[in-house]
Design an enzyme around this catalytic site. Structure first.
Site, PDB file in Angstrom:
ATOM      1  N   ARG A 120       0.922  -1.253  -0.008  1.00  0.00           N
ATOM      2  CA  ARG A 120       0.055   0.121   0.125  1.00  0.00           C
ATOM      3  C   ARG A 120       0.926   1.162   0.024  1.00  0.00           C
ATOM      4  NH1 ARG A 120      -5.322  -0.189   3.439  1.00  0.00           N
ATOM      5  NH2 ARG A 120      -5.735   1.184   2.163  1.00  0.00           N
ATOM      6  N   SER A 164      -6.513  10.322   0.621  1.00  0.00           N
ATOM      7  CA  SER A 164      -6.885  11.556   1.714  1.00  0.00           C
ATOM      8  C   SER A 164      -6.062  11.247   2.753  1.00  0.00           C
ATOM      9  CB  SER A 164      -8.194  11.802   1.671  1.00  0.00           C
ATOM     10  OG  SER A 164      -8.803  10.832   2.229  1.00  0.00           O
ATOM     11  N   GLN A 165      -5.904  10.084   3.088  1.00  0.00           N
ATOM     12  CA  GLN A 165      -5.147   9.839   4.316  1.00  0.00           C
ATOM     13  C   GLN A 165      -3.630  10.329   4.393  1.00  0.00           C
ATOM     14  OE1 GLN A 165      -5.488   5.389   4.855  1.00  0.00           O
ATOM     15  NE2 GLN A 165      -7.830   5.441   5.270  1.00  0.00           N
ATOM     16  N   SER A 192     -11.881  11.292  -1.745  1.00  0.00           N
ATOM     17  CA  SER A 192     -12.375  11.097  -0.550  1.00  0.00           C
ATOM     18  C   SER A 192     -12.589  12.354   0.131  1.00  0.00           C
ATOM     19  CB  SER A 192     -11.761  10.070   0.284  1.00  0.00           C
ATOM     20  OG  SER A 192     -12.053   8.812  -0.349  1.00  0.00           O
ATOM     21  N   GLU A 305     -15.295   4.152  -1.189  1.00  0.00           N
ATOM     22  CA  GLU A 305     -15.535   3.035  -0.234  1.00  0.00           C
ATOM     23  C   GLU A 305     -16.952   2.228  -0.623  1.00  0.00           C
ATOM     24  OE1 GLU A 305     -16.335   5.263   3.906  1.00  0.00           O
ATOM     25  OE2 GLU A 305     -14.859   5.839   2.527  1.00  0.00           O
ATOM     26  N   LYS A 402     -12.523  -6.777   9.938  1.00  0.00           N
ATOM     27  CA  LYS A 402     -11.841  -5.444   9.761  1.00  0.00           C
ATOM     28  C   LYS A 402     -12.608  -4.006  10.184  1.00  0.00           C
ATOM     29  CE  LYS A 402      -8.700  -2.999   6.596  1.00  0.00           C
ATOM     30  NZ  LYS A 402      -9.084  -1.576   6.624  1.00  0.00           N
TER      31      LYS A 402
END
Length: 416
Positions: A120, A164-165, A192, A305, A402
């Site tokens: 990731r 966006s994280q 996002s 999402e 999760k």
């Protein structure tokens, strides 16, 4: 749940009312802000799932007190320190929100996670931390943060088009940096956007001074206050349940739908209506009633999402669909564009992967194995398809823990 789950087919229209656990996105932001505050905090009705327990464990390992045994969690700030080894699992919020916090600790902090987590995207935020004065070794998991007790802060320019994280992680810790932080984005649009609005709102609610402009966010240095964080129900996790109403021609009501929210899942009201559902909100509950399922041409960049469940619904529609603006989903828990294409086509569908999304042309589907690639959203998509297609077997459904460990139980109750 078993390793191979026969997704139950609906024997008629659904008629159910569902209560969902709290939002993962709000829970994990609240935990970070509470750990950085000056005073203790109470997080009310948090989500208890793998992602949130990993966040609680990471913050606890860095010195915060996290009492997570009850329905409400108590967080007591502590001196940030290492050494520590942190497991981020496959949680984007943990792998991207905790390193900016760890940079303020004293000592060496090693980050690692699930095998796919090493694929990731992480380089953007780790490079930004170096610009802001942190000592970071590595550009992907596993990596090491060598905390010196403080981060100078300042200005940094990044390309956050992958997630966006990358921005949210920097902003959440920025009030504790010496100069705060100014984060600028240069590149394709940041996906996002509602999650960025969520980060800004929660920072302000905790007492931070935040200014925003087009592709720029400025956080002034200052104390964060403790207090109470109220966690809304997870509206993104409502997607498969509300979709079930449309797919079966029935009714599903989700309790406690907020009148105003920054959660991307709120867009389900409009997306499902565009696909043929009747949607109403009354007395704080949202109700979806099914009808004919129509195809849709929509940009899902702000609400990616929801894309897995919407792709499943689109495969059952009366016309073609095009889901756009979601190229960044290739870097999610799995490459979701490739996964959806392979699995829906494996059941007889006609899905074509595009540079920025999916083109879905409905065809008669048949049973078969629906692989999930350790991705909770793929489990939900397989469950939705199984409502209308007998014989769908969803692989490794437990991965839905999760964000929603109770999924199987709530799904079965809905169908009863």
């Amino acid at each position: 749940m078993p390793q191979m789950w026969p997704a139950p087919a609906a024997d008629g229209p659904t008629d159910a009312t569902v209560a969902l656990p709290g939002s993962k996105s709000i829970t994990n932001r609240a935990l970070v802000l509470a750990a950085l505050a000056e005073d203790p905090s109470l997080v009310r009705r948090p989500l208890r799932s793998r992602d949130t327990l990993l966040m609680a464990g990471a913050l606890r390992a860095l010195g915060a007190g996290v009492e997570d045994a009850g329905a409400d969690w108590r967080i007591t700030p502590g001196e940030l320190r290492g050494p520590a080894t942190l497991d981020v699992g496959l949680a984007g919020t943990v792998m991207r929100f905790v390193p900016p916090v760890a940079a303020m600790a004293t000592g060496e902090i090693l980050f690692d996670g699930d095998p796919h987590a090493r694929k990731r995207p992480m380089g953007t935020i780790l490079a930004a931390l170096r610009v802001l004065g942190a000592d970071v070794e590595g550009d992907a998991l596993p990596f090491t943060v060598r905390g010196t007790g403080a981060v100078p802060g300042g200005s940094v320019t990044i390309d956050a088009s992958g997630s966006s994280q990358m921005v949210s992680g920097l902003l959440l810790a920025a009030p504790r940096y010496g100069k705060g932080a100014e984060v600028r984005h240069e590149g394709p649009p940041v996906p996002s956007a509602p999650h960025l609005a969520m980060t800004v709102r929660m920072l302000r609610d905790a007492g931070a001074s935040v200014e925003t402009g087009p592709d720029v966010w400025r956080v002034q240095p200052g104390a964060l206050r403790g207090g109470e964080f109220d966690v809304e129900p997870d509206l993104s996790n409502a997607a498969p349940f509300l979709a079930a109403a449309l797919v079966t021609g029935g009714r599903v009501t989700v309790r406690g739908w907020p009148a105003e929210t920054t959660q991307p899942g709120d867009e389900l009201r409009h997306l499902l209506a565009a696909m043929g559902a009747s949607v109403t909100r009354e007395d704080g509950d949202l109700t979806v009633r099914g009808g004919s399922i129509h195809g849709i041409d929509v940009d899902l960049g702000d609400v990616s999402e929801l894309s897995c469940v919407l792709a499943a619904v689109a495969a059952l529609a009366d016309g073609p669909s095009r889901l756009r603006g979601i190229a960044h989903m290739r870097g999610h828990e799995t490459d979701r564009l490739a996964a959806l294409t392979a699995e829906i086509n494996g059941l007889g569908g006609d899905v074509r992967e595009l540079p920025d999304g999916l083109e879905i042309r409905p065809r008669p589907l048949h049973g078969g194995v629906f692989h999930t690639y350790d991705d909770h959203r793929m489990v939900m998509a397989g469950a939705v398809l199984g409502l209308a297609v007998p014989g769908v077997e969803v692989e490794n459904p437990g991965t839905v823990g999760k964000t929603l460990p109770e999924f199987g139980e709530i799904w079965a109750e809905m169908l009863r």
